[in-house]
Design a protein around this motif. Structure first.
Motif, PDB file in Angstrom:
ATOM      1  N   ALA A  26      -3.028   0.152   2.754  1.00 28.47           N
ATOM      2  CA  ALA A  26      -3.870   1.188   3.343  1.00 28.47           C
ATOM      3  C   ALA A  26      -4.877   1.754   2.343  1.00 28.47           C
ATOM      4  O   ALA A  26      -6.019   2.065   2.718  1.00 28.47           O
ATOM      5  CB  ALA A  26      -3.001   2.318   3.891  1.00 28.47           C
ATOM      6  N   ILE A  27      -4.487   1.895   1.084  1.00 31.54           N
ATOM      7  CA  ILE A  27      -5.383   2.495   0.080  1.00 31.54           C
ATOM      8  C   ILE A  27      -6.681   1.712  -0.070  1.00 31.54           C
ATOM      9  O   ILE A  27      -7.775   2.284   0.054  1.00 31.54           O
ATOM     10  CB  ILE A  27      -4.658   2.663  -1.262  1.00 31.54           C
ATOM     11  CG1 ILE A  27      -3.615   3.773  -1.162  1.00 31.54           C
ATOM     12  CG2 ILE A  27      -5.656   2.970  -2.387  1.00 31.54           C
ATOM     13  CD1 ILE A  27      -2.756   3.926  -2.416  1.00 31.54           C
ATOM     14  N   PRO A  28      -6.636   0.394  -0.347  1.00 30.48           N
ATOM     15  CA  PRO A  28      -7.915  -0.328  -0.480  1.00 30.48           C
ATOM     16  C   PRO A  28      -8.692  -0.396   0.824  1.00 30.48           C
ATOM     17  O   PRO A  28      -9.927  -0.402   0.810  1.00 30.48           O
ATOM     18  CB  PRO A  28      -7.486  -1.723  -0.947  1.00 30.48           C
ATOM     19  CG  PRO A  28      -6.077  -1.869  -0.487  1.00 30.48           C
ATOM     20  CD  PRO A  28      -5.484  -0.492  -0.597  1.00 30.48           C
ATOM     21  N   GLY A  49     -17.885   1.154   5.588  1.00 34.83           N
ATOM     22  CA  GLY A  49     -17.630   1.110   7.020  1.00 34.83           C
ATOM     23  C   GLY A  49     -16.554   0.105   7.404  1.00 34.83           C
ATOM     24  O   GLY A  49     -15.663  -0.215   6.610  1.00 34.83           O
ATOM     25  N   ALA A  50     -16.650  -0.414   8.613  1.00 37.87           N
ATOM     26  CA  ALA A  50     -15.630  -1.326   9.132  1.00 37.87           C
ATOM     27  C   ALA A  50     -15.536  -2.603   8.298  1.00 37.87           C
ATOM     28  O   ALA A  50     -14.445  -3.116   8.029  1.00 37.87           O
ATOM     29  CB  ALA A  50     -15.932  -1.669  10.590  1.00 37.87           C
ATOM     30  N   GLU A  51     -16.702  -3.117   7.893  1.00 36.65           N
ATOM     31  CA  GLU A  51     -16.697  -4.331   7.078  1.00 36.65           C
ATOM     32  C   GLU A  51     -16.040  -4.071   5.731  1.00 36.65           C
ATOM     33  O   GLU A  51     -15.285  -4.898   5.210  1.00 36.65           O
ATOM     34  CB  GLU A  51     -18.130  -4.821   6.888  1.00 36.65           C
ATOM     35  CG  GLU A  51     -18.231  -6.153   6.156  1.00 36.65           C
ATOM     36  CD  GLU A  51     -19.662  -6.633   6.055  1.00 36.65           C
ATOM     37  OE1 GLU A  51     -20.071  -7.052   4.944  1.00 36.65           O
ATOM     38  OE2 GLU A  51     -20.380  -6.577   7.073  1.00 36.65           O
ATOM     39  N   GLY A  52     -16.323  -2.902   5.149  1.00 37.22           N
ATOM     40  CA  GLY A  52     -15.704  -2.546   3.875  1.00 37.22           C
ATOM     41  C   GLY A  52     -14.204  -2.364   4.002  1.00 37.22           C
ATOM     42  O   GLY A  52     -13.450  -2.742   3.103  1.00 37.22           O
ATOM     43  N   ALA A  53     -13.754  -1.770   5.115  1.00 39.27           N
ATOM     44  CA  ALA A  53     -12.320  -1.592   5.343  1.00 39.27           C
ATOM     45  C   ALA A  53     -11.615  -2.940   5.464  1.00 39.27           C
ATOM     46  O   ALA A  53     -10.526  -3.140   4.900  1.00 39.27           O
ATOM     47  CB  ALA A  53     -12.091  -0.753   6.598  1.00 39.27           C
ATOM     48  N   ALA A  54     -12.227  -3.861   6.197  1.00 37.96           N
ATOM     49  CA  ALA A  54     -11.639  -5.188   6.351  1.00 37.96           C
ATOM     50  C   ALA A  54     -11.569  -5.913   5.016  1.00 37.96           C
ATOM     51  O   ALA A  54     -10.548  -6.525   4.669  1.00 37.96           O
ATOM     52  CB  ALA A  54     -12.448  -6.012   7.353  1.00 37.96           C
ATOM     53  N   GLY A  55     -12.657  -5.832   4.234  1.00 38.60           N
ATOM     54  CA  GLY A  55     -12.652  -6.465   2.915  1.00 38.60           C
ATOM     55  C   GLY A  55     -11.630  -5.847   1.991  1.00 38.60           C
ATOM     56  O   GLY A  55     -10.946  -6.547   1.237  1.00 38.60           O
ATOM     57  N   GLY A  56     -11.510  -4.503   2.037  1.00 40.88           N
ATOM     58  CA  GLY A  56     -10.519  -3.836   1.198  1.00 40.88           C
ATOM     59  C   GLY A  56      -9.105  -4.222   1.580  1.00 40.88           C
ATOM     60  O   GLY A  56      -8.259  -4.463   0.705  1.00 40.88           O
ATOM     61  N   PHE A  57      -8.836  -4.291   2.887  1.00 38.29           N
ATOM     62  CA  PHE A  57      -7.502  -4.673   3.348  1.00 38.29           C
ATOM     63  C   PHE A  57      -7.160  -6.095   2.926  1.00 38.29           C
ATOM     64  O   PHE A  57      -6.037  -6.361   2.460  1.00 38.29           O
ATOM     65  CB  PHE A  57      -7.436  -4.543   4.872  1.00 38.29           C
ATOM     66  CG  PHE A  57      -6.149  -5.019   5.479  1.00 38.29           C
ATOM     67  CD1 PHE A  57      -5.006  -4.244   5.407  1.00 38.29           C
ATOM     68  CD2 PHE A  57      -6.078  -6.256   6.110  1.00 38.29           C
ATOM     69  CE1 PHE A  57      -3.809  -4.686   5.967  1.00 38.29           C
ATOM     70  CE2 PHE A  57      -4.894  -6.704   6.672  1.00 38.29           C
ATOM     71  CZ  PHE A  57      -3.753  -5.910   6.598  1.00 38.29           C
ATOM     72  N   LEU A 100     -14.542   3.898   3.441  1.00 41.37           N
ATOM     73  CA  LEU A 100     -15.404   5.005   3.027  1.00 41.37           C
ATOM     74  C   LEU A 100     -16.700   4.502   2.392  1.00 41.37           C
ATOM     75  O   LEU A 100     -17.761   5.113   2.549  1.00 41.37           O
ATOM     76  CB  LEU A 100     -14.654   5.906   2.030  1.00 41.37           C
ATOM     77  CG  LEU A 100     -13.530   6.766   2.611  1.00 41.37           C
ATOM     78  CD1 LEU A 100     -12.765   7.454   1.492  1.00 41.37           C
ATOM     79  CD2 LEU A 100     -14.084   7.792   3.590  1.00 41.37           C
ATOM     80  N   LEU A 101     -16.595   3.390   1.678  1.00 41.03           N
ATOM     81  CA  LEU A 101     -17.771   2.864   0.974  1.00 41.03           C
ATOM     82  C   LEU A 101     -18.610   1.913   1.817  1.00 41.03           C
ATOM     83  O   LEU A 101     -19.814   1.767   1.571  1.00 41.03           O
ATOM     84  CB  LEU A 101     -17.321   2.146  -0.309  1.00 41.03           C
ATOM     85  CG  LEU A 101     -16.620   3.005  -1.363  1.00 41.03           C
ATOM     86  CD1 LEU A 101     -16.159   2.135  -2.524  1.00 41.03           C
ATOM     87  CD2 LEU A 101     -17.537   4.116  -1.862  1.00 41.03           C
TER      88      LEU A 101
END
Length: 277
Positions: A161-163, A172-180, A169-170
């Motif tokens: 969840a953290i990444p 959007g949705a694409e960033g959240a998917a990449g972080g996950f 936050l950095l």
């Protein structure tokens, strides 16, 4: 659980590659991968290994909880299980009873490859799941350790969840998917391979400056990625020590981390290298 532990991060790594082929591999993805990798690698090597397994230093509740949580976020098993397996490994290294010795399992090259796979990840599918708590009686008596151990799956999810949250936050949705994918599942997969390589390659190939009773070896190329854990022959020669660096050129990020904790008063009773006689 072995199939989940091995299979899910592998699928996540493949998904991360596919995601990057479609959307690109950004600096944000790299930063989340590297940052989460470093935190959880220190949790494994500094926490699960040197602190909980070998008691190479002592620390207060805050550092104990931090090391337990970050080690658990690596998804290599709860504290009690990880420590029990490792202590059994040291008690029976490369002999009967060692959970993950890469000794050949049969004649010829095929037997050697089977043994290497067993030492790397195959042992997870065959390890006996009963009776291992006798190796961790000291940890069972520690209420804080037991509490952290109890919420193991929650810490694994937190590590995903953290990444994802930072990426969202950095970017959007694409960033959240990449972080996950990169900071979460792919990071778990990559750290797994490095940790398991210390078990397999670290008892098969490499340098042996110390003639220990086992076949442990130093694997220099893995030292940066294993944050010092791959100086495995050094470790088996003096397993209670907080540092694996026995020569000035040997990289031991975990040893530096523990020294820093000691300098700022967050660690005590640190076992540094014994002086040569």
């Amino acid at each position: 659980m072995a199939y989940v532990t091995v299979g899910l991060p592998a699928l996540g790594f493949v998904a991360a590659l596919a995601f990057s082929l479609r959307y690109g591999f950004t600096l944000r993805d790299l930063a989340l991968l590297a940052g989460m990798y470093l935190v959880t690698a220190l949790g494994v090597e500094g926490g699960l290994h040197r602190f909980f397994s070998h008691r190479s230093f002592t620390a207060g509740p805050a550092v104990t909880a931090f090391l337990g949580v970050t080690g658990s976020m690596a998804a290599q098993g709860p504290i009690l299980f990880w420590v029990a397996v490792h202590r059994q490994h040291h008690a029976c290294t490369d002999r009967d009873g060692d959970p993950h010795s890469p000794r050949p399992l049969g004649p010829g090259l095929r037997g050697r490859l089977r043994g290497l796979w067993h030492g790397h990840a195959g042992w997870l599918f065959t390890i006996r799941r009963a009776g291992w708590t006798r190796h961790v009686s000291d940890l069972v008596r520690d209420r804080l350790v037991m509490k952290v151990n109890q919420y193991y799956f929650g810490w694994v999810l937190l590590g995903l969840a953290i990444p994802a949250a930072i990426g969202g936050l950095l970017g959007g949705a694409e960033g959240a998917a990449g972080g996950f994918l990169w900071g979460g599942l792919a990071r778990i997969f990559l750290l797994d391979q490095v940790t398991w390589s210390v078990n397999s390659i670290g008892h098969t190939l490499g340098n042996r400056p110390y003639r220990t009773r086992d076949n442990s070896r130093n694997v220099a190329p893995l030292a940066p990625l294993s944050v010092g854990g791959s100086w495995h022959n050094n470790h088996h020669s003096q397993p209670a020590l907080a540092t694996n660096r026995h020569s000035f050129w040997q990289i031991d990020v975990t040893g530096m981390f523990i020294r820093t904790l000691d300098l700022v008063g967050l660690a005590s009773d640190v076992r540094y290298r014994r002086a040569k006689k």
